[in-house]
Scaffold this motif. Structure first.
Motif, PDB file in Angstrom:
ATOM      1  N   ILE A 169       0.816  -1.208   0.000  1.00 40.43           N
ATOM      2  CA  ILE A 169       0.000   0.000   0.000  1.00 40.43           C
ATOM      3  C   ILE A 169       0.856   1.266   0.000  1.00 40.43           C
ATOM      4  O   ILE A 169       0.660   2.156  -0.833  1.00 40.43           O
ATOM      5  CB  ILE A 169      -0.983   0.002   1.184  1.00 40.43           C
ATOM      6  CG1 ILE A 169      -1.968  -1.154   1.034  1.00 40.43           C
ATOM      7  CG2 ILE A 169      -1.719   1.336   1.281  1.00 40.43           C
ATOM      8  CD1 ILE A 169      -2.890  -1.353   2.231  1.00 40.43           C
ATOM      9  N   VAL A 170       1.795   1.367   0.933  1.00 42.70           N
ATOM     10  CA  VAL A 170       2.630   2.576   1.019  1.00 42.70           C
ATOM     11  C   VAL A 170       3.395   2.820  -0.282  1.00 42.70           C
ATOM     12  O   VAL A 170       3.359   3.935  -0.813  1.00 42.70           O
ATOM     13  CB  VAL A 170       3.556   2.530   2.250  1.00 42.70           C
ATOM     14  CG1 VAL A 170       4.591   3.640   2.198  1.00 42.70           C
ATOM     15  CG2 VAL A 170       2.733   2.625   3.539  1.00 42.70           C
ATOM     16  N   CYS A 215       2.603   1.896  -3.316  1.00 40.14           N
ATOM     17  CA  CYS A 215       1.624   2.308  -4.337  1.00 40.14           C
ATOM     18  C   CYS A 215       1.219   3.769  -4.147  1.00 40.14           C
ATOM     19  O   CYS A 215       1.142   4.523  -5.122  1.00 40.14           O
ATOM     20  CB  CYS A 215       0.373   1.439  -4.273  1.00 40.14           C
ATOM     21  SG  CYS A 215       0.529  -0.158  -5.055  1.00 40.14           S
ATOM     22  N   LEU A 216       0.957   4.144  -2.921  1.00 42.10           N
ATOM     23  CA  LEU A 216       0.550   5.528  -2.660  1.00 42.10           C
ATOM     24  C   LEU A 216       1.661   6.501  -3.023  1.00 42.10           C
ATOM     25  O   LEU A 216       1.401   7.573  -3.576  1.00 42.10           O
ATOM     26  CB  LEU A 216       0.118   5.696  -1.202  1.00 42.10           C
ATOM     27  CG  LEU A 216      -1.166   4.971  -0.814  1.00 42.10           C
ATOM     28  CD1 LEU A 216      -1.424   5.101   0.680  1.00 42.10           C
ATOM     29  CD2 LEU A 216      -2.354   5.488  -1.612  1.00 42.10           C
ATOM     30  N   HIS A 217       2.901   6.138  -2.743  1.00 38.11           N
ATOM     31  CA  HIS A 217       4.033   6.999  -3.110  1.00 38.11           C
ATOM     32  C   HIS A 217       4.220   7.058  -4.623  1.00 38.11           C
ATOM     33  O   HIS A 217       4.474   8.132  -5.171  1.00 38.11           O
ATOM     34  CB  HIS A 217       5.325   6.502  -2.463  1.00 38.11           C
ATOM     35  CG  HIS A 217       5.470   6.885  -1.031  1.00 38.11           C
ATOM     36  ND1 HIS A 217       5.614   8.183  -0.603  1.00 38.11           N
ATOM     37  CD2 HIS A 217       5.490   6.115   0.088  1.00 38.11           C
ATOM     38  CE1 HIS A 217       5.717   8.214   0.705  1.00 38.11           C
ATOM     39  NE2 HIS A 217       5.634   6.969   1.161  1.00 38.11           N
ATOM     40  N   GLY A 254      -0.182   7.282  -6.227  1.00 34.24           N
ATOM     41  CA  GLY A 254      -1.173   8.108  -5.539  1.00 34.24           C
ATOM     42  C   GLY A 254      -2.459   7.403  -5.158  1.00 34.24           C
ATOM     43  O   GLY A 254      -3.342   8.003  -4.572  1.00 34.24           O
ATOM     44  N   PHE A 255      -2.596   6.138  -5.487  1.00 34.32           N
ATOM     45  CA  PHE A 255      -3.762   5.369  -5.075  1.00 34.32           C
ATOM     46  C   PHE A 255      -3.358   3.905  -4.982  1.00 34.32           C
ATOM     47  O   PHE A 255      -2.290   3.509  -5.435  1.00 34.32           O
ATOM     48  CB  PHE A 255      -4.947   5.541  -6.042  1.00 34.32           C
ATOM     49  CG  PHE A 255      -4.722   4.940  -7.391  1.00 34.32           C
ATOM     50  CD1 PHE A 255      -5.122   3.638  -7.661  1.00 34.32           C
ATOM     51  CD2 PHE A 255      -4.127   5.674  -8.408  1.00 34.32           C
ATOM     52  CE1 PHE A 255      -4.913   3.070  -8.914  1.00 34.32           C
ATOM     53  CE2 PHE A 255      -3.919   5.123  -9.656  1.00 34.32           C
ATOM     54  CZ  PHE A 255      -4.308   3.814  -9.911  1.00 34.32           C
ATOM     55  N   CYS A 256      -4.233   3.131  -4.384  1.00 32.76           N
ATOM     56  CA  CYS A 256      -3.943   1.715  -4.221  1.00 32.76           C
ATOM     57  C   CYS A 256      -5.254   0.949  -4.179  1.00 32.76           C
ATOM     58  O   CYS A 256      -6.252   1.450  -3.661  1.00 32.76           O
ATOM     59  CB  CYS A 256      -3.170   1.500  -2.919  1.00 32.76           C
ATOM     60  SG  CYS A 256      -2.747  -0.205  -2.615  1.00 32.76           S
ATOM     61  N   CYS A 268      -0.086   2.589   7.832  1.00 31.54           N
ATOM     62  CA  CYS A 268       0.398   3.465   6.762  1.00 31.54           C
ATOM     63  C   CYS A 268       0.570   4.914   7.204  1.00 31.54           C
ATOM     64  O   CYS A 268       1.371   5.647   6.627  1.00 31.54           O
ATOM     65  CB  CYS A 268      -0.586   3.463   5.590  1.00 31.54           C
ATOM     66  SG  CYS A 268      -0.769   1.886   4.768  1.00 31.54           S
ATOM     67  N   LEU A 276       3.790   8.178   4.948  1.00 30.45           N
ATOM     68  CA  LEU A 276       3.360   8.768   3.684  1.00 30.45           C
ATOM     69  C   LEU A 276       3.991  10.133   3.439  1.00 30.45           C
ATOM     70  O   LEU A 276       3.361  11.053   2.931  1.00 30.45           O
ATOM     71  CB  LEU A 276       1.833   8.860   3.647  1.00 30.45           C
ATOM     72  CG  LEU A 276       1.113   7.523   3.758  1.00 30.45           C
ATOM     73  CD1 LEU A 276      -0.391   7.725   3.864  1.00 30.45           C
ATOM     74  CD2 LEU A 276       1.458   6.613   2.597  1.00 30.45           C
ATOM     75  N   TYR A 335       2.475  13.679   4.469  1.00 27.78           N
ATOM     76  CA  TYR A 335       1.092  13.436   4.858  1.00 27.78           C
ATOM     77  C   TYR A 335       1.043  12.478   6.045  1.00 27.78           C
ATOM     78  O   TYR A 335       1.805  11.521   6.112  1.00 27.78           O
ATOM     79  CB  TYR A 335       0.288  12.836   3.698  1.00 27.78           C
ATOM     80  CG  TYR A 335       0.307  13.705   2.475  1.00 27.78           C
ATOM     81  CD1 TYR A 335      -0.470  14.857   2.417  1.00 27.78           C
ATOM     82  CD2 TYR A 335       1.116  13.385   1.390  1.00 27.78           C
ATOM     83  CE1 TYR A 335      -0.447  15.666   1.296  1.00 27.78           C
ATOM     84  CE2 TYR A 335       1.144  14.192   0.272  1.00 27.78           C
ATOM     85  CZ  TYR A 335       0.358  15.322   0.231  1.00 27.78           C
ATOM     86  OH  TYR A 335       0.388  16.127  -0.867  1.00 27.78           O
TER      87      TYR A 335
END
Length: 122
Positions: free
Chosen positions: A19-20, A22-24, A27-29, A105, A109, A112
């Motif tokens: 997840i982390v 993907c978000l980096h 921007g979504f997961c 998470c 981030l 954030y």
């Protein structure tokens, strides 16, 4: 309701290894088959019931938007569920898993920090 396979998931590993990043990176997961078929079907059936019973409301925009069709900008329908409502046991389980993933998470981030789910205030 058989929930055993979810209990065996290492949520922290999923958060940190998938997840982390993907978000980096994008921007979504999304997690495919996260709940498994049985629990996923229970959640889907409850959502279908809410839709059929017209319990869902149009998604809301943040802030005031005069003369703009909300449905044109945001076509989703929502209902805030605490998970304690009758018939929402599978949704409650999903929310507990999401809360644990957010906790893992939250501080990873970058600039954030996400500490919890919350309703958007318009």
């Amino acid at each position: 309701m058989p929930l055993g396979h979810i209990m065996r998931l290492d949520l922290e590993r999923i958060a940190l290894d998938y997840i982390v990043p993907c978000l980096h990176d994008i921007g979504f997961c999304y997690l495919d088959n996260f709940l498994g078929e049985v629990v996923g079907d229970c959640v889907l059936e409850r959502v279908r019931q809410m839709h059929y019973n017209e319990e869902l409301q149009d998604g809301q925009l943040a802030g005031q938007r005069n003369a703009i069709s909300k449905r044109h900008l945001r076509g989703d329908q929502i209902k805030w569920i605490a998970g304690t409502e009758e018939g929402c046991e599978a949704i409650n389980f999903l929310l507990q898993l999401i809360d644990r993933l957010v906790m893992y998470c939250g501080s990873r981030l970058g600039k954030y920090y996400v500490k919890e789910r919350s309703k958007v205030r318009g």
